[in-house]
Write an enzyme that holds these catalytic residues in place. Structure first.
Site, PDB file in Angstrom:
ATOM      1  CB  VAL A 105      -0.956   0.037   1.211  1.00  0.00           C
ATOM      2  CG1 VAL A 105      -2.147   0.954   0.920  1.00  0.00           C
ATOM      3  CG2 VAL A 105      -1.474  -1.344   1.576  1.00  0.00           C
ATOM      4  CB  ALA A 106       2.334   3.360  -1.802  1.00  0.00           C
ATOM      5  CB  CYS A 107       4.128   6.196   1.666  1.00  0.00           C
ATOM      6  SG  CYS A 107       5.671   6.402   0.734  1.00  0.00           S
ATOM      7  CB  SER A 108      -0.758   4.186   3.492  1.00  0.00           C
ATOM      8  OG  SER A 108      -0.871   5.586   3.412  1.00  0.00           O
TER       9      SER A 108
END
Length: 378
Positions: free
Chosen positions: A159-162
């Site tokens: 979830v990429a940077c999350s």
């Protein structure tokens, strides 16, 4: 989506693994400028004809002003500062060897388990949640599970940077549902192979790191220094402004699998303008669901992407600049570590909180995606 569960779920341990190598702004910019000179000389005719753009120079001062970053940690420094390579030198490992990403995940996991007073036998599930995994399958989480001797199950999340907060959300829900008593969430952010070190606007952004947390029921929590997870909140809204197109489809499209669009790239100004108000509103709404305001928080551990983003978000929350005690910054030395940034801030800046203090972990990144966890010191 806001998720509030009454049963006590505890964040009982945190682990932080930091690479041995660092690269300062001065080192990175010196290598980039040398590459730019070489590129411009080799392509002078095409640049003169207007067919391609010349590579502009950068400076350490520009990097720090634009981002707040002064230095970053990196898994392997060799190759990154070589103008004829401009990427790390990593040896391919055999299938029966521990992968590089699993290696750093294991290191962070061991620290989190020790911090929580847990053994491998106490863990029921492993979630590896990060911006990139170095292969599609088998899951890095299952490899880590095997290396640590954990029974149960594991899976990867992207979830990429999350990814870190979203992974902790899943752990929170699993413990609440009774599908696991204790969950190990790991964020092995081996980002450096995905960086375009020949791009002035993005070559300085990221660093490598690995973080881990243990989330469990209050019935099994042994450590006395944990935090009660009061609730989680998540939202996603599609945007192309942060993107990486690397993937197996290029095998069929015949496109350059390592072209600039296949590496990290973003429209930084648009991201800043759009994400900051989203993140601030997200936090306000999360707190409001508990009849709290930003003034009720002792600390918030924000995603560590850019000092200007964090400053603006904090000002929107408080109506003034936040102190470093209220909103710690670690990106000056760690840089943007993708999903791990808020967990690094938590790992380094939570020990002084006292019983009853509120805090919030919040991440925001590509997607767009925003995830938060409201916690209270036990």
């Amino acid at each position: 989506m806001n998720n509030k569960i009454q049963e006590n779920i505890i964040l009982s341990g945190v682990g932080l693994w930091t690479p041995a190598h660092t690269i300062t702004n001065e080192e990175l910019v010196s290598a980039y400028n040398a590459f730019a000179d070489k590129f411009n000389l080799e392509n002078s005719a095409e640049i003169e004809a207007g067919n391609i753009a010349a590579k502009p120079h950068s400076s350490a001062e520009f990097v720090e002003k634009a981002s707040g970053i002064k230095s970053r940690y990196i898994y392997e420094k060799e190759g990154v500062l070589d103008v004829n390579r401009m990427r790390p030198v990593l040896e391919e490992r055999a299938d029966d060897e521990l992968s590089q990403q699993a290696e750093i995940a294991v290191e962070a996991a061991k620290k989190a388990l020790e911090n929580a007073g847990k053994n491998a036998s106490d863990i029921d599930a492993v979630i590896v949640s990060c911006a990139y995994t170095q292969r599609s399958y088998p899951a890095i989480a299952i490899e880590v599970q095997e290396a640590l001797g954990i029974d149960g199950f594991g899976f990867d999340m992207l979830v990429a940077c999350s990814a870190a907060t979203f992974g902790m959300h899943r752990a929170y829900e699993m413990v609440s549902a009774g599908t696991a008593k204790a969950v190990l969430v790991i964020n092995p952010e081996l980002v450096s192979p995905q960086i375009n070190y020949t791009d002035r606007d993005s070559h300085f952004i990221f660093g490598d790191v690995a973080t881990a947390t243990v989330i469990e029921s209050s019935d099994t929590a042994k450590a006395g220094h944990g935090f009660t997870l009061l609730s989680t909140k998540a939202v996603t809204k599609y945007s192309n402004n942060i993107r990486s197109n690397f993937g197996y489809i290029t095998h069929a499209t015949d496109a350059d699998p390592y072209g600039p669009d296949k590496l990290f790239h973003q429209e930084g100004r648009k991201v800043f303008k759009e994400v900051c108000p989203m993140a601030a509103q997200h936090i306000i709404e999360h707190l409001a669901s508990h009849d709290l305001t930003p003034q009720d928080l002792t600390r918030w551990w924000l995603h560590q992407a850019n000092i200007n983003m964090n400053t603006l978000i904090s000002k929107k929350l408080l109506g003034r600049d936040a102190t470093r005690e209220e909103a710690p910054i670690v990106l000056d030395t760690y840089a943007n570590t993708a999903s791990a940034g808020s967990v690094i801030a938590f790992a380094l800046h939570h020990q002084d909180l006292t019983q009853g203090d509120y805090g919030i972990l919040c991440s925001f990144g590509a997607g767009y995606s925003i995830g938060s966890l409201l916690v209270q010191k036990r």
